[in-house]
Design a protein around this motif. Sequence first.
Motif, PDB file in Angstrom:
ATOM      1  N   VAL A  28       0.827  -1.218   0.000  1.00 54.15           N
ATOM      2  CA  VAL A  28       0.000   0.000   0.000  1.00 54.15           C
ATOM      3  C   VAL A  28       0.861   1.269   0.000  1.00 54.15           C
ATOM      4  CG1 VAL A  28      -1.911  -1.154   1.171  1.00 54.15           C
ATOM      5  CG2 VAL A  28      -0.179   0.043   2.522  1.00 54.15           C
ATOM      6  N   TRP A  29       2.181   1.118   0.126  1.00 59.09           N
ATOM      7  CA  TRP A  29       3.075   2.269   0.200  1.00 59.09           C
ATOM      8  C   TRP A  29       3.816   2.513  -1.106  1.00 59.09           C
ATOM      9  CZ3 TRP A  29       2.753   5.852   3.735  1.00 59.09           C
ATOM     10  CH2 TRP A  29       2.192   5.548   4.976  1.00 59.09           C
ATOM     11  N   ALA A  30       3.223   2.123  -2.219  1.00 56.90           N
ATOM     12  CA  ALA A  30       3.844   2.392  -3.511  1.00 56.90           C
ATOM     13  C   ALA A  30       3.933   3.901  -3.721  1.00 56.90           C
ATOM     14  CB  ALA A  30       3.041   1.744  -4.627  1.00 56.90           C
ATOM     15  N   ALA A  31       5.160   4.405  -3.964  1.00 53.84           N
ATOM     16  CA  ALA A  31       5.369   5.858  -4.052  1.00 53.84           C
ATOM     17  C   ALA A  31       4.564   6.488  -5.176  1.00 53.84           C
ATOM     18  CB  ALA A  31       6.861   6.154  -4.240  1.00 53.84           C
ATOM     19  N   GLU A  32       4.396   5.769  -6.282  1.00 58.56           N
ATOM     20  CA  GLU A  32       3.646   6.350  -7.398  1.00 58.56           C
ATOM     21  C   GLU A  32       2.177   6.531  -7.066  1.00 58.56           C
ATOM     22  OE1 GLU A  32       3.971   1.853  -8.062  1.00 58.56           O
ATOM     23  OE2 GLU A  32       5.284   3.526  -7.460  1.00 58.56           O
ATOM     24  N   ASN A  62      -7.927  18.507 -14.023  1.00 60.56           N
ATOM     25  CA  ASN A  62      -7.823  17.085 -14.349  1.00 60.56           C
ATOM     26  C   ASN A  62      -6.484  16.529 -13.875  1.00 60.56           C
ATOM     27  OD1 ASN A  62     -10.338  16.995 -15.579  1.00 60.56           O
ATOM     28  ND2 ASN A  62      -9.519  17.564 -17.578  1.00 60.56           N
ATOM     29  N   GLY A  63      -6.538  15.372 -13.245  1.00 56.49           N
ATOM     30  CA  GLY A  63      -5.319  14.736 -12.765  1.00 56.49           C
ATOM     31  C   GLY A  63      -4.942  15.102 -11.346  1.00 56.49           C
ATOM     32  N   THR A  64      -5.674  16.036 -10.726  1.00 56.60           N
ATOM     33  CA  THR A  64      -5.374  16.424  -9.354  1.00 56.60           C
ATOM     34  C   THR A  64      -5.773  15.311  -8.389  1.00 56.60           C
ATOM     35  OG1 THR A  64      -5.684  18.768  -9.823  1.00 56.60           O
ATOM     36  CG2 THR A  64      -5.846  18.088  -7.525  1.00 56.60           C
ATOM     37  N   ARG A  65      -4.880  14.998  -7.489  1.00 55.32           N
ATOM     38  CA  ARG A  65      -5.146  13.992  -6.467  1.00 55.32           C
ATOM     39  C   ARG A  65      -4.670  14.537  -5.137  1.00 55.32           C
ATOM     40  NH1 ARG A  65      -1.877   8.935  -8.389  1.00 55.32           N
ATOM     41  NH2 ARG A  65      -2.749   8.067  -6.465  1.00 55.32           N
ATOM     42  N   THR A  66      -5.550  14.593  -4.161  1.00 59.32           N
ATOM     43  CA  THR A  66      -5.152  15.007  -2.823  1.00 59.32           C
ATOM     44  C   THR A  66      -5.295  13.822  -1.875  1.00 59.32           C
ATOM     45  OG1 THR A  66      -7.360  15.721  -2.118  1.00 59.32           O
ATOM     46  CG2 THR A  66      -5.985  17.335  -3.297  1.00 59.32           C
ATOM     47  N   LEU A  67      -4.728  13.946  -0.706  1.00 60.94           N
ATOM     48  CA  LEU A  67      -4.824  12.864   0.274  1.00 60.94           C
ATOM     49  C   LEU A  67      -6.268  12.584   0.648  1.00 60.94           C
ATOM     50  CD1 LEU A  67      -1.867  13.854   2.645  1.00 60.94           C
ATOM     51  CD2 LEU A  67      -1.882  12.056   0.902  1.00 60.94           C
ATOM     52  N   ALA A  68      -7.070  13.649   0.787  1.00 58.00           N
ATOM     53  CA  ALA A  68      -8.467  13.475   1.187  1.00 58.00           C
ATOM     54  C   ALA A  68      -9.272  12.752   0.115  1.00 58.00           C
ATOM     55  CB  ALA A  68      -9.091  14.832   1.500  1.00 58.00           C
ATOM     56  N   THR A  69      -9.106  13.153  -1.149  1.00 57.95           N
ATOM     57  CA  THR A  69      -9.888  12.517  -2.210  1.00 57.95           C
ATOM     58  C   THR A  69      -9.466  11.066  -2.419  1.00 57.95           C
ATOM     59  OG1 THR A  69      -8.363  13.383  -3.892  1.00 57.95           O
ATOM     60  CG2 THR A  69     -10.320  14.695  -3.390  1.00 57.95           C
ATOM     61  N   GLU A  70      -8.166  10.784  -2.304  1.00 59.37           N
ATOM     62  CA  GLU A  70      -7.701   9.404  -2.449  1.00 59.37           C
ATOM     63  C   GLU A  70      -8.171   8.542  -1.280  1.00 59.37           C
ATOM     64  OE1 GLU A  70      -5.901   8.026  -5.202  1.00 59.37           O
ATOM     65  OE2 GLU A  70      -6.861   9.870  -5.877  1.00 59.37           O
ATOM     66  N   PHE A  71      -8.137   9.101  -0.072  1.00 57.46           N
ATOM     67  CA  PHE A  71      -8.638   8.369   1.090  1.00 57.46           C
ATOM     68  C   PHE A  71     -10.119   8.047   0.918  1.00 57.46           C
ATOM     69  CE2 PHE A  71     -11.101   8.628   5.003  1.00 57.46           C
ATOM     70  CZ  PHE A  71     -10.526   7.631   5.774  1.00 57.46           C
ATOM     71  N   TRP A  72     -10.885   9.046   0.489  1.00 60.19           N
ATOM     72  CA  TRP A  72     -12.319   8.838   0.356  1.00 60.19           C
ATOM     73  C   TRP A  72     -12.637   7.811  -0.735  1.00 60.19           C
ATOM     74  CZ3 TRP A  72     -15.981   9.616   3.586  1.00 60.19           C
ATOM     75  CH2 TRP A  72     -17.302   9.542   3.182  1.00 60.19           C
ATOM     76  N   SER A  73     -11.886   7.835  -1.822  1.00 59.63           N
ATOM     77  CA  SER A  73     -12.082   6.874  -2.896  1.00 59.63           C
ATOM     78  C   SER A  73     -11.857   5.450  -2.398  1.00 59.63           C
ATOM     79  CB  SER A  73     -11.146   7.187  -4.060  1.00 59.63           C
ATOM     80  OG  SER A  73     -11.240   6.207  -5.076  1.00 59.63           O
ATOM     81  N   LYS A  74     -10.776   5.244  -1.637  1.00 62.32           N
ATOM     82  CA  LYS A  74     -10.471   3.903  -1.132  1.00 62.32           C
ATOM     83  C   LYS A  74     -11.483   3.459  -0.080  1.00 62.32           C
ATOM     84  CE  LYS A  74      -6.450   3.425  -3.318  1.00 62.32           C
ATOM     85  NZ  LYS A  74      -6.175   2.372  -4.315  1.00 62.32           N
ATOM     86  N   SER A  75     -11.778   4.340   0.873  1.00 62.95           N
ATOM     87  CA  SER A  75     -12.684   3.953   1.956  1.00 62.95           C
ATOM     88  C   SER A  75     -14.096   3.738   1.460  1.00 62.95           C
ATOM     89  CB  SER A  75     -12.667   5.015   3.067  1.00 62.95           C
ATOM     90  OG  SER A  75     -13.096   6.276   2.574  1.00 62.95           O
ATOM     91  N   SER A  76     -14.517   4.465   0.423  1.00 61.96           N
ATOM     92  CA  SER A  76     -15.854   4.260  -0.149  1.00 61.96           C
ATOM     93  C   SER A  76     -15.981   2.881  -0.784  1.00 61.96           C
ATOM     94  CB  SER A  76     -16.159   5.347  -1.190  1.00 61.96           C
ATOM     95  OG  SER A  76     -16.171   6.624  -0.601  1.00 61.96           O
ATOM     96  N   GLU A  77     -14.859   2.331  -1.204  1.00 57.53           N
ATOM     97  CA  GLU A  77     -14.840   0.976  -1.773  1.00 57.53           C
ATOM     98  C   GLU A  77     -14.599  -0.073  -0.693  1.00 57.53           C
ATOM     99  OE1 GLU A  77     -11.715   1.239  -4.598  1.00 57.53           O
ATOM    100  OE2 GLU A  77     -12.809   2.589  -5.953  1.00 57.53           O
ATOM    101  N   ILE A  78     -14.655   0.332   0.572  1.00 57.33           N
ATOM    102  CA  ILE A  78     -14.414  -0.534   1.739  1.00 57.33           C
ATOM    103  C   ILE A  78     -13.001  -1.110   1.701  1.00 57.33           C
ATOM    104  CG2 ILE A  78     -15.518  -2.228   3.271  1.00 57.33           C
ATOM    105  CD1 ILE A  78     -17.348  -0.057   2.427  1.00 57.33           C
ATOM    106  N   ASP A  79     -12.100  -0.410   1.040  1.00 56.20           N
ATOM    107  CA  ASP A  79     -10.691  -0.788   1.040  1.00 56.20           C
ATOM    108  C   ASP A  79      -9.999  -0.028   2.168  1.00 56.20           C
ATOM    109  OD1 ASP A  79      -8.130  -1.578   0.531  1.00 56.20           O
ATOM    110  OD2 ASP A  79      -7.942  -0.542  -1.402  1.00 56.20           O
ATOM    111  N   TYR A  80     -10.270  -0.427   3.402  1.00 52.22           N
ATOM    112  CA  TYR A  80      -9.759   0.300   4.556  1.00 52.22           C
ATOM    113  C   TYR A  80      -8.242   0.220   4.642  1.00 52.22           C
ATOM    114  CZ  TYR A  80     -14.395   1.207   6.485  1.00 52.22           C
ATOM    115  OH  TYR A  80     -15.667   1.660   6.693  1.00 52.22           O
ATOM    116  N   ALA A  81      -7.660  -0.901   4.241  1.00 46.98           N
ATOM    117  CA  ALA A  81      -6.199  -1.019   4.257  1.00 46.98           C
ATOM    118  C   ALA A  81      -5.578  -0.079   3.221  1.00 46.98           C
ATOM    119  CB  ALA A  81      -5.788  -2.460   3.988  1.00 46.98           C
ATOM    120  N   GLY A  82      -6.189   0.025   2.043  1.00 51.74           N
ATOM    121  CA  GLY A  82      -5.679   0.921   1.015  1.00 51.74           C
ATOM    122  C   GLY A  82      -5.840   2.382   1.388  1.00 51.74           C
ATOM    123  N   ALA A  83      -6.870   2.700   2.185  1.00 51.27           N
ATOM    124  CA  ALA A  83      -7.112   4.085   2.602  1.00 51.27           C
ATOM    125  C   ALA A  83      -6.201   4.510   3.744  1.00 51.27           C
ATOM    126  CB  ALA A  83      -8.578   4.255   3.016  1.00 51.27           C
TER     127      ALA A  83
END
Length: 499
Positions: free
Chosen positions: A289-293, A450-471
């Motif tokens: 889950v810690w892939a730098a990219e 387009n292409g903007t990614r913030t910590l909050a939006t990425e967290f919400w995307s993962k947690s909305s998919e119930i991917d708690y480990a990924g979030a």
Amino acid sequence: MSIVAVLIALFSLVPLAYVIVMTAATGWDTAVSLIFRPRVGELLLNTVLLTVVTVPLCLILGVGGAWLVERTSLVGRKWWAVLLAAPLAIPAFVNSYAWVSAVPSLGGLWSGVLIATLSYFPLVYIPAAATLSRLDPAIEQSAASLGLGAWRAFFRVVLPQLRIAMTGGGLLVALHLLAEYGAFAMIRFDTFTTAIMVQYQSTFNGTAGNMLASVLVFLCLILLLVEVRSRGSARYARIGSGAQARALRLPLHAYQVPAQLSLIALTALAFGLPLTFVLRWVIAGGPDVWAAEEFMPALLQTLAYGIAAAVVTTLVAFPMAYLAVRRPGWFSKSLELSNYITSSMPGIVVGLAFVTVSIRMLPNMYQTSGLLIAAYVLLFLPRALVNLRSGLAQAPKELDEAAQALGKPPLLAFLRVTLRLTAPAAAGGAALVFLGIVNELTATLLLSPNGTRTLATEFWSKSSEIDYAGAAPYALLMILISAPMTYLLFQQSKKVAGQ
């Protein structure tokens, strides 16, 4: 100052104008049918109960914690001073994510009160602690000489001196409750904001969403009127900060152990539990889950937007704060009111207003970084405004006048006296704005290029998919970059207090 403040106020009314225009376009009959229906009554009850219960709890915890740290013989008070501010580093929706991980059955009003109180009480604690640390103990000593005991002196002398800190902090808590989405969506507790999100994103029913937003704005107006009336017009500044007596700390004696246990329980629930479950999910996710990219672009963009918008917001807030403190009256209060109304609106409403206006009037601004920063300014202006107002209130204008009497030009006197005294409050306000931007979600999704990614939006995307480990990595990074800003906020608040 006045002209600049008016221009800022007019700009801040763009989202409100959007709601009014869209409401008018709906038609009277349709508007009435959408507002006066059982679902709106349910949302109104939920939102009002949440606010009525949570704000007093935050005031009790915030003022109580500040009093223990600043006015008693509490053991380890320097550590507690920092620990009580630490929960502010954890975004409310991360707090909710952790609590749902610990207790999956959480839901409803009392769960919302629990999470909101633990997330927002530092908004009261920090200004209350700063005010208490500056408060001249001579007034308490005078009360004691008149026969008032410690408790009577606190309620009759000390508590009134905390009015600005309490009203300002309580208002910030209430505005957060009106605008919060993620924390309540995770526990399935419906408020106006969560319902607006459903209308706009799920059913794409803009008309119904606009009607709900209009009710939310009305609630905010009531809150602001209450805050303005309760603020009062008393003077809180004194000339000079170096001659005051040393505070005499009230001995706790038998209350030392209960006080320690209470603070341990509070910090464990507000900071320890969320951090524990975030780390637990990080460990469960493993190194993959810690892939730098994956997380590095989100981290860098979050820092860039947070710093830029915090600086701009603080600069924009200064004219408003100056008028509110140095030239109080209906004019300055009206300008200040316009900013609070806009900030109470959910990020999605502000975002949609900017989308509509930019497409129709400024198409070249649509989905640009400048437009996103402008939205951040409107959303988080009160955070900077409350801190600047408090700082200016304790920077007496007589010092500015004395500098001019000694031959300094008005501008130079302002820069070398008032601005220097207000700088710590400005830094605290900027830190609060940065913290807000780190966990801003809905406006970022709508307005970011387009292409903007913030910590909050990425967290919400993962947690909305119930991917708690990924979030979890995004949650941990938000905490790690918010923690230094929270500490800075605390330290600058102490400098405002003359420490």
